[in-house]
Design a protein around this motif. Structure first.
Motif, PDB file in Angstrom:
ATOM      1  N   THR A 111       0.795  -1.349  -0.016  1.00 12.41           N
ATOM      2  CA  THR A 111      -0.061  -0.129  -0.049  1.00 12.41           C
ATOM      3  C   THR A 111       0.882   1.206  -0.087  1.00 12.41           C
ATOM      4  O   THR A 111       0.320   2.543   0.181  1.00 12.41           O
ATOM      5  CB  THR A 111      -1.022  -0.064   1.114  1.00 12.41           C
ATOM      6  N   ARG A 112       2.161   1.203  -0.265  1.00 12.26           N
ATOM      7  CA  ARG A 112       3.118   2.343  -0.338  1.00 12.26           C
ATOM      8  C   ARG A 112       3.569   2.417  -1.726  1.00 12.26           C
ATOM      9  O   ARG A 112       4.768   1.982  -1.826  1.00 12.26           O
ATOM     10  CB  ARG A 112       4.050   2.119   0.809  1.00 12.26           C
ATOM     11  N   PRO A 113       2.890   2.957  -2.672  1.00  4.94           N
ATOM     12  CA  PRO A 113       3.241   2.994  -3.935  1.00  4.94           C
ATOM     13  C   PRO A 113       4.603   3.898  -4.172  1.00  4.94           C
ATOM     14  O   PRO A 113       4.825   4.811  -3.476  1.00  4.94           O
ATOM     15  CB  PRO A 113       2.278   3.812  -4.709  1.00  4.94           C
ATOM     16  N   ARG A 114       5.345   3.242  -5.337  1.00  5.45           N
ATOM     17  CA  ARG A 114       6.759   3.916  -5.481  1.00  5.45           C
ATOM     18  C   ARG A 114       6.516   5.139  -6.345  1.00  5.45           C
ATOM     19  O   ARG A 114       6.035   5.086  -7.517  1.00  5.45           O
ATOM     20  CB  ARG A 114       7.626   3.081  -6.167  1.00  5.45           C
ATOM     21  N   PRO A 115       7.246   6.327  -6.112  1.00  4.08           N
ATOM     22  CA  PRO A 115       7.146   7.412  -7.105  1.00  4.08           C
ATOM     23  C   PRO A 115       7.762   6.828  -8.532  1.00  4.08           C
ATOM     24  O   PRO A 115       8.947   6.403  -8.235  1.00  4.08           O
ATOM     25  CB  PRO A 115       7.925   8.707  -6.195  1.00  4.08           C
ATOM     26  N   GLY A 116       7.366   7.183  -9.507  1.00 10.06           N
ATOM     27  CA  GLY A 116       7.961   6.865 -10.942  1.00 10.06           C
ATOM     28  C   GLY A 116       7.704   5.523 -11.191  1.00 10.06           C
ATOM     29  O   GLY A 116       8.061   5.262 -12.512  1.00 10.06           O
ATOM     30  N   HIS A 117       6.923   4.788 -10.665  1.00  9.45           N
ATOM     31  CA  HIS A 117       6.268   3.604 -11.186  1.00  9.45           C
ATOM     32  C   HIS A 117       5.006   3.577 -11.459  1.00  9.45           C
ATOM     33  O   HIS A 117       4.148   4.638 -11.233  1.00  9.45           O
ATOM     34  CB  HIS A 117       6.631   2.523 -10.037  1.00  9.45           C
ATOM     35  N   LEU A 324      13.935   1.945  -5.108  1.00 10.05           N
ATOM     36  CA  LEU A 324      15.446   2.341  -4.305  1.00 10.05           C
ATOM     37  C   LEU A 324      15.394   1.524  -2.897  1.00 10.05           C
ATOM     38  O   LEU A 324      14.609   1.264  -2.227  1.00 10.05           O
ATOM     39  CB  LEU A 324      15.533   3.680  -4.039  1.00 10.05           C
ATOM     40  N   THR A 325      16.752   1.125  -2.700  1.00  3.86           N
ATOM     41  CA  THR A 325      17.129   0.537  -1.343  1.00  3.86           C
ATOM     42  C   THR A 325      16.960   1.628  -0.239  1.00  3.86           C
ATOM     43  O   THR A 325      17.075   1.378   0.958  1.00  3.86           O
ATOM     44  CB  THR A 325      18.309  -0.400  -1.266  1.00  3.86           C
ATOM     45  N   GLN A 326      17.035   2.888  -0.610  1.00  3.07           N
ATOM     46  CA  GLN A 326      16.830   4.009   0.076  1.00  3.07           C
ATOM     47  C   GLN A 326      15.504   4.868  -0.330  1.00  3.07           C
ATOM     48  O   GLN A 326      15.619   5.829  -1.241  1.00  3.07           O
ATOM     49  CB  GLN A 326      17.817   4.905  -0.027  1.00  3.07           C
ATOM     50  N   PRO A 327      14.449   4.427   0.014  1.00  2.00           N
ATOM     51  CA  PRO A 327      13.018   4.519  -0.585  1.00  2.00           C
ATOM     52  C   PRO A 327      12.690   6.210  -0.611  1.00  2.00           C
ATOM     53  O   PRO A 327      13.094   6.804   0.268  1.00  2.00           O
ATOM     54  CB  PRO A 327      12.103   3.941   0.128  1.00  2.00           C
ATOM     55  N   ALA A 341       8.252   4.602   0.335  1.00  2.00           N
ATOM     56  CA  ALA A 341       7.919   3.647  -0.542  1.00  2.00           C
ATOM     57  C   ALA A 341       8.237   2.207  -0.259  1.00  2.00           C
ATOM     58  O   ALA A 341       9.537   2.119   0.307  1.00  2.00           O
ATOM     59  CB  ALA A 341       8.238   4.233  -1.949  1.00  2.00           C
ATOM     60  N   ILE A 342       7.278   1.506  -0.829  1.00  2.00           N
ATOM     61  CA  ILE A 342       8.035  -0.063  -0.764  1.00  2.00           C
ATOM     62  C   ILE A 342       9.295  -0.267  -1.453  1.00  2.00           C
ATOM     63  O   ILE A 342       9.647   0.461  -2.435  1.00  2.00           O
ATOM     64  CB  ILE A 342       6.908  -1.076  -1.431  1.00  2.00           C
ATOM     65  N   THR A 343       9.953  -1.344  -1.061  1.00  2.00           N
ATOM     66  CA  THR A 343      11.206  -1.389  -1.802  1.00  2.00           C
ATOM     67  C   THR A 343      11.184  -3.001  -2.436  1.00  2.00           C
ATOM     68  O   THR A 343      11.102  -3.983  -1.761  1.00  2.00           O
ATOM     69  CB  THR A 343      12.425  -1.719  -0.967  1.00  2.00           C
ATOM     70  N   GLN A 344      11.481  -3.037  -3.832  1.00  2.00           N
ATOM     71  CA  GLN A 344      11.429  -4.237  -4.469  1.00  2.00           C
ATOM     72  C   GLN A 344      12.617  -4.669  -5.149  1.00  2.00           C
ATOM     73  O   GLN A 344      13.270  -3.690  -5.456  1.00  2.00           O
ATOM     74  CB  GLN A 344      10.416  -4.193  -5.612  1.00  2.00           C
ATOM     75  N   ARG A 345      13.047  -5.671  -5.161  1.00  2.00           N
ATOM     76  CA  ARG A 345      14.610  -6.120  -5.449  1.00  2.00           C
ATOM     77  C   ARG A 345      14.702  -5.600  -7.073  1.00  2.00           C
ATOM     78  O   ARG A 345      13.790  -6.014  -7.852  1.00  2.00           O
ATOM     79  CB  ARG A 345      14.483  -7.639  -5.498  1.00  2.00           C
TER      80      ARG A 345
END
Length: 399
Positions: A111-117, A324-327, A341-345
């Motif tokens: 539920t924490r969408p990534r900016p730019g995605h 990013l690993t630094q979200p 934001a969430i962190t995906q590999r």
């Protein structure tokens, strides 16, 4: 029928599937060629850990017999190696205990969408409360299937002596030297380079930039150049907007995940010079008064939506990966509160790998434009029609 393809499947679903329709019969399809292109897509400095265990095991399910296309749709499946771990979280059927699945690490709603995605826009569009429903399909994992299908299209181009290659010209703020040129003779050297750069000095600086971004828990984008050699003149058309080859190439490249800009030939630079410096003057070809040549290639081999016979040259810009690993800051859609934001590999830099995808979509569009020009239900017919067309051109020049 025009050449076309469709793909389906999610990043952590059981498989990716693809259908390629409109390919003539008799085009060679070598399993080693598909495996080779898929392996090229997995390599590159800055790649994700997933690339170390995803083998892209594929199977051709139809449209090919004894190594040759049949003229019927070509069907391909690529199994996802991680599927067994995701069977519950990504299963087709509703789980017996949804709450139990939602309580697992893989099944927990995102539920924490990534900016730019695509996360947030997709959640809004489809009324999802879980970004997983968006990011699984939006993932660049889908490009593995595009590379596989494009390999079949490359077989058609190979049969008429058209070669498509790519090289990285920029990563972050590090670019190749002005005037750097890549030719088909450089393909092996490019692929052996960790960032697929033909300029060795620039490559070392690019690798260092990627390592520094990784240390800072950040990501980098860059620019890829795709070249087509041996492309005959007259592919594409000037008569309608959607038949212009530069339109199709731009759309195809912009369809690749994280690509944000495309330029044909000198592109952006042409807006800053006078007309006398912007166009490719025409002269008789040396030693053959019946042929012509362009004195330069500022147009990138396309004029008026059609190929000129000069080398095709297209550049595409990829933005830095958004996971990013630094979200970055975002909003938790479940609570409305500020969050990270969430962190995906994902990759620190996917530009070297993306070059192989860019090659694939350009090769597909060239194959489509070739078939639009020549027609033909078999490779032999395509070759005959192309030979006849070239033989009766008043002037011709193919580089």
């Amino acid at each position: 029928m025009s050449l076309r393809y469709l793909t389906a499947g999610e990043s952590h679903g059981p498989a990716l599937v693809g259908i390629l329709e409109g390919m003539p019969s008799g085009v060679p399809v070598e399993g080693d060629a598909i495996a080779h292109q898929l392996a090229r897509r997995r390599h590159g400095h800055g790649r994700s850990p997933r690339m170390r265990f995803e083998t892209d095991a594929y199977e051709i399910l139809g449209g090919v017999r004894h190594g040759l296309t049949l003229g019927s749709p070509v069907a391909v499946v690529i199994r996802n190696a991680e599927w067994p771990k995701w069977r519950e979280a990504m299963g087709v059927d509703a789980p017996d205990d949804p709450a139990a699945v939602a309580g697992t690490a893989r099944g927990k709603p995102l539920t924490r969408p990534r900016p730019g995605h695509a996360d947030l826009a997709g959640m809004q569009k489809y009324q999802f409360d879980d970004a997983r429903n968006v990011l699984e399909r939006a993932s660049a994992r889908e490009t593995a299937m595009r590379v596989a299908l494009a390999t079949v299209a490359r077989g058609l181009l190979d049969a008429v002596d058209v070669t498509v290659l790519s090289h990285v010209v920029r990563i972050g703020d590090v670019g190749v030297a002005d005037g750097t040129v890549a030719t088909p003779d450089d393909i092996g050297r490019i692929d052996d380079d960790p960032v697929r750069c033909v300029d060795r000095a620039a490559s070392l600086r690019m690798q260092d930039a990627i390592d520094r971004a990784r240390a800072d828990r950040d990501t980098l984008g860059g620019v890829i150049e795709v070249l087509g050699h041996g492309v005959p003149p007259g592919l594409g058309s000037h008569v309608h907007w959607d038949r212009k080859l530069d339109t199709r190439l731009a759309a195809a490249l912009m369809s690749i995940q994280a690509f944000k800009a495309v330029e044909i030939g000198d592109g952006v630079q042409l807006g800053a010079v006078r007309g006398s410096q912007a166009h490719d003057e025409i002269a008789p070809a040396e030693g053959n008064g019946a042929a012509v040549r362009r004195l330069t290639d500022r147009s990138g081999g396309i004029e008026g939506g059609m190929t000129t016979g000069a080398a095709l040259r297209v550049r595409a810009t990829m933005k830095p990966i958004s996971s990013l690993t630094q979200p970055l800051r975002t909003v938790d859609t479940a609570s409305g509160e500020e969050a990270v934001a969430i962190t995906q590999r994902s990759d620190v830099c996917a530009v070297p790998r993306a070059g192989v995808v860019a090659e694939g979509v350009v090769a597909f569009e060239l194959a489509r434009a070739l078939l639009d020009k020549t027609g033909g239900d078999s490779l032999d017919e395509v070759r005959r029609n192309l030979t006849e067309y070239l033989a009766h051109l008043p002037v011709t020049s193919v580089s």
